[in-house]
Design an enzyme around this catalytic site. Sequence first.
Site, short mmCIF file in Angstrom:
data_model
loop_
_atom_site.label_atom_id
_atom_site.label_comp_id
_atom_site.label_asym_id
_atom_site.label_seq_id
_atom_site.Cartn_x
_atom_site.Cartn_y
_atom_site.Cartn_z
N HIS A 213 0.82 -1.23 0.00
CA HIS A 213 0.00 0.00 0.00
C HIS A 213 0.84 1.27 0.00
O HIS A 213 0.30 2.37 -0.12
CB HIS A 213 -1.00 0.01 1.16
CG HIS A 213 -0.40 0.18 2.52
ND1 HIS A 213 -0.41 1.38 3.18
CD2 HIS A 213 0.22 -0.69 3.35
CE1 HIS A 213 0.16 1.23 4.37
NE2 HIS A 213 0.55 -0.02 4.50
N CYS A 342 3.08 10.24 13.53
CA CYS A 342 3.52 9.82 12.20
C CYS A 342 3.48 8.32 12.01
O CYS A 342 3.20 7.83 10.94
CB CYS A 342 4.92 10.31 11.93
SG CYS A 342 4.91 12.06 11.54
C1 PLP Z 1 9.18 2.42 7.40
C2 PLP Z 1 7.93 1.66 7.72
N1 PLP Z 1 8.02 0.42 8.19
C3 PLP Z 1 6.95 -0.33 8.48
C4 PLP Z 1 5.69 0.18 8.30
C5 PLP Z 1 4.50 -0.69 8.64
O1 PLP Z 1 3.78 -1.00 7.49
P1 PLP Z 1 2.38 -1.73 7.59
O2 PLP Z 1 1.54 -0.90 8.50
O3 PLP Z 1 1.87 -1.77 6.19
O4 PLP Z 1 2.63 -3.07 8.16
C6 PLP Z 1 5.52 1.49 7.83
C7 PLP Z 1 4.19 2.11 7.70
O5 PLP Z 1 3.99 3.27 7.99
C8 PLP Z 1 6.67 2.24 7.51
O6 PLP Z 1 6.58 3.48 7.03
#
Ligand code: PLP
Length: 395
Positions: A213, A342
Amino acid sequence: MKPLQLTTVIYLDNHATTPCDRRVADEMMVWLVERFGNPHSTSHEMGRQAADAVAASLSVIAETLRVPDDTVVVTSGATESNNLAIDGICRHPRQKRRHLITSTIEHPAVLDVARRLRKDGFRVTEIGVHPQGHALAGQVDLVQLETALDDDTALVSIHWANNEIGTLQPIAAIAKLAHRFGALLHSDATQAVGRLPVDLHATDVDLISASAHKFYGPKGVGLLTFGGGVQRRRVRLKPMLVGGGQQRNLRSGTMSPANVVGMATALRLATSEIEATTEVTRKLRDQLFESLCDAIDPLELNGSELNSDRLAGNLNILLPDVEGEAWMAACRDVAFSSGSACSSVDANASHVIMGLGRSESEARRSVRFGIGKFNTAAELEQAIGLLSEAYERIR
Ligand SMILES: Cc1ncc(COP(=O)(O)O)c(C=O)c1O
């Protein structure tokens, strides 16, 4: 069900998520509605069709990231991938090394896994980044990294690009250092994949995590690669999920062909459009910064200079006299995010901004914008007007 209200919000929060590209959604539809077979039920044609679609999609992903096909695990997203990579390596029964290195400005999906390992007796080192004002602000300090590494280090986990300040890490140099001590390198590349060329062969990175996403694919699907690097170092992962033994026992559970096809299509499209997207988002981001500097004085950047090692669509600014939350509340027609929300659902001041040496109050006065490929110049102009007017009202 209530009819869907079409949103009029100008969306400038593309680090949080991106809209699913319609071309991606169209590709997925057929695998949801018509060809709905279980890709693990290959005794009949419906299952085989789904299995073939999954295999073809994994090949696209592997080829794009330059890893072997059989070293991509499909997960629910980067959170799961980070958990599987870090816990999977450190807690593998044959793992002898007991030291993990990460940085102070990782996403909680890395930091919380590291901190849980620490509670369970592992040695964990969180290395700092160069402070605000330094030419390499936001980049990990390679001297600290080298000092922390030893022959007990199992894994170094450093993100590729930061989700708040957009800083790009010197990933190939980090890989070189980690390997010198016989450690593996995992990189949370969630903000980099689809926005930058991520070549695991050229950079010699062993494992990466990503979420579809963030590159105009569907939510709830991501990947972990564990076969990158020039030498294809052996990676032993202890699975988190057990059950049907799918994905070579690394991640049990029925895969969703629609999600996997969607992720591969999104990655293919985003990668082929990187140059154009970078140009458009950089131009709009620079325009946003210039206009906000005219409206708000003094305005400071968080992180490195705009056109240095930084994601093209990222802007993170420090306001002189207003908290980010207050500005957001006064300007509900623009979607952006504050330094206190954030990356997590709680309202703590951002550890990333404070990792740059900023105070808690400065972190609360920081906001992040993420420009995406669907943003337009007209939209941005409108957003600048709304943001400036709201700021004037509340300052
Ligand atoms: C650098 C980073 N790592 C991990 C994630 C976690 O992704 P997800 O919520 O799709 O598991 C994000 C989401 O904001 C992110 O920006």
